[in-house]
Design an enzyme around this catalytic site. Sequence first.
Site, PDB file in Angstrom:
ATOM      1  N   CYS A 144     -57.058 -19.522  34.600  1.00 25.74           N
ATOM      2  CA  CYS A 144     -56.472 -17.867  35.163  1.00 25.74           C
ATOM      3  C   CYS A 144     -56.928 -17.039  35.083  1.00 25.74           C
ATOM      4  CB  CYS A 144     -54.848 -18.500  35.211  1.00 25.74           C
ATOM      5  SG  CYS A 144     -53.840 -19.789  35.361  1.00 25.74           S
TER       6      CYS A 144
ATOM      7  N   ARG B  53     -56.461 -28.470  24.220  1.00 24.52           N
ATOM      8  CA  ARG B  53     -55.531 -28.068  23.497  1.00 24.52           C
ATOM      9  C   ARG B  53     -55.053 -28.545  22.250  1.00 24.52           C
ATOM     10  NH1 ARG B  53     -51.290 -27.587  28.876  1.00 24.52           N
ATOM     11  NH2 ARG B  53     -53.019 -25.778  30.140  1.00 24.52           N
TER      12      ARG B  53
ATOM     13  N   GLN C 246     -58.814 -29.990  35.084  1.00 23.79           N
ATOM     14  CA  GLN C 246     -57.874 -29.508  36.003  1.00 23.79           C
ATOM     15  C   GLN C 246     -58.968 -29.521  36.862  1.00 23.79           C
ATOM     16  OE1 GLN C 246     -56.666 -26.678  34.267  1.00 23.79           O
ATOM     17  NE2 GLN C 246     -54.225 -27.366  35.474  1.00 23.79           N
TER      18      GLN C 246
ATOM     19  N   ASP D 145     -58.592 -27.370  39.511  1.00 22.23           N
ATOM     20  CA  ASP D 145     -58.286 -26.177  39.525  1.00 22.23           C
ATOM     21  C   ASP D 145     -58.365 -25.509  40.164  1.00 22.23           C
ATOM     22  OD1 ASP D 145     -56.231 -24.720  38.675  1.00 22.23           O
ATOM     23  OD2 ASP D 145     -56.793 -23.961  36.196  1.00 22.23           O
TER      24      ASP D 145
ATOM     25  N   HIS E 202     -57.314 -21.184  42.157  1.00 20.17           N
ATOM     26  CA  HIS E 202     -56.363 -19.963  42.239  1.00 20.17           C
ATOM     27  C   HIS E 202     -56.521 -19.590  43.725  1.00 20.17           C
ATOM     28  CE1 HIS E 202     -56.181 -20.554  37.945  1.00 20.17           C
ATOM     29  NE2 HIS E 202     -55.197 -20.902  37.683  1.00 20.17           N
TER      30      HIS E 202
ATOM     31  N   LYS F 156     -42.592 -22.628  39.803  1.00 21.02           N
ATOM     32  CA  LYS F 156     -43.447 -23.562  40.527  1.00 21.02           C
ATOM     33  C   LYS F 156     -43.174 -25.550  41.239  1.00 21.02           C
ATOM     34  CE  LYS F 156     -43.565 -26.446  36.020  1.00 21.02           C
ATOM     35  NZ  LYS F 156     -44.613 -26.763  34.994  1.00 21.02           N
TER      36      LYS F 156
ATOM     37  N   HIS G  62     -51.383 -20.737  41.677  1.00 19.04           N
ATOM     38  CA  HIS G  62     -51.649 -21.647  40.726  1.00 19.04           C
ATOM     39  C   HIS G  62     -51.668 -23.399  41.337  1.00 19.04           C
ATOM     40  CE1 HIS G  62     -51.363 -18.523  37.174  1.00 19.04           C
ATOM     41  NE2 HIS G  62     -50.942 -18.862  38.506  1.00 19.04           N
TER      42      HIS G  62
HETATM   43 ZN   LIG Z   1     -53.390 -21.427  36.689  1.00 23.13          ZN
END
Ligand SMILES: [Zn+2]
Length: 413
Positions: free
Chosen positions: A104, A133, A151, A153, A155, A239, A285
């Site tokens: 992000c 991580r 991911q 991902d 946005h 979320k 997200h």
């Molecule tokens: Zn994000």
Amino acid sequence: MSEERKLSDSDHRRLGQELDLFIFSDLVGSGLPLWTPRGTVLRQELDDFVQEMRDEHGYLPVTIPHITKKELYQKSGHWTKFSDDLFHIKSREGHEFAMKPMNCPHHAQIYASRPRSYRELPIRYRETTTNYRDEQTGELNGILRTRSFTQDDAHVFCREEQVVEEFLKIWTMVEKFYKTFEYSLKLRFSTRDEKTPEAYAGEPEQWDKAETELKEALTRHGVTNLEEGVGDAAFYGPKLDFLATDSLGREWQVATIQIDFAQPKGMELAYTKDDGKSERPVMIHHAIMGSIERFLAVYIEHTSGKFPVWLAPEQVRVVTLNNEAPILKLAKDVVKKARDLGLRAELDDSNESVSKKIHDSETMKIPYTLVIGEKELKSGQVEPRSRTDIKKLPVTKIDDFLSQVAAQAADRT
Ligand SMILES: [Zn+2]
């Protein structure tokens, strides 16, 4: 068959090795999976599916580096929230960097790179990229819990009045995706725990607003029975989690959609309204698979590695009865024709017996196996051996067989 027995047969760690999908190397380190060519096909096919849907909804691909200066995460608030999970790097000049645990803040920098007008919004970025991580060794589990994970991902940066519409578009994609895999989906709405305000970024009014926006979208979609997860929200906003139940009856969190009023403020994101004033965008997200590794860990166990035709790393295996020149030539022609149609086909012309070669193909859970011998050479027809769980195809001309398989692959069946 007992649940335990069933699970060990379909354990993703075991199947990952047997089906040659991913490996771990002591030299690379635990929790860091390496994907073989077969496993990479799975990842790519899944990702293509997600990205095709996003392209239809106006998402644009972006690309970011996998590390960042400490300052980016100090500004976004992730430095303190994620400090234990971050892999730290020090440059030769003494600067502190970290491997990215999420995307992000990087994507927000692309948004912030120039002034934005209300007319440009929504701006939708998508990127399938690996995050890192520092999980503790004892918590690692095959590809279900890893130190590097990829991911799918995305946005969205939009105006407040666009949130519900964008949210519903994402919803449509999530539903379409999971329907393909025959999971039953359940929804969990995760909100903040009002008793621990210090655990969350942003103002209470922003949270109330975000929670209201989400509920409005859910009502419009006809959802009534939501599971509520009080205290399960991300630190920057509420979320919606999608929970999938697999063939072993287990429930997994898969996709998430998060509405975020907090990060745009922290990152000082803005756009110019029609009256010339400056306003903050809302960030949404979402990830449809979540992490590809985790998705595949669950999916491999859900299917016991029997992937549908469109997803199978090898869709057709051609086996020779013997290696006499005309038979070998026909077998090679069939593989070439299959590949020309975009199918993933391999030839087994080893000196093993036909029954051994068929057994090998079955062990690898390949959807269709063709034996090429004298009979096929004479007739120009094949008798496809289908994996027991998929569509049985009749004795037919070679070209007809291949075009039927190609149609299944194109339809994602
Ligand atoms: Zn994000």
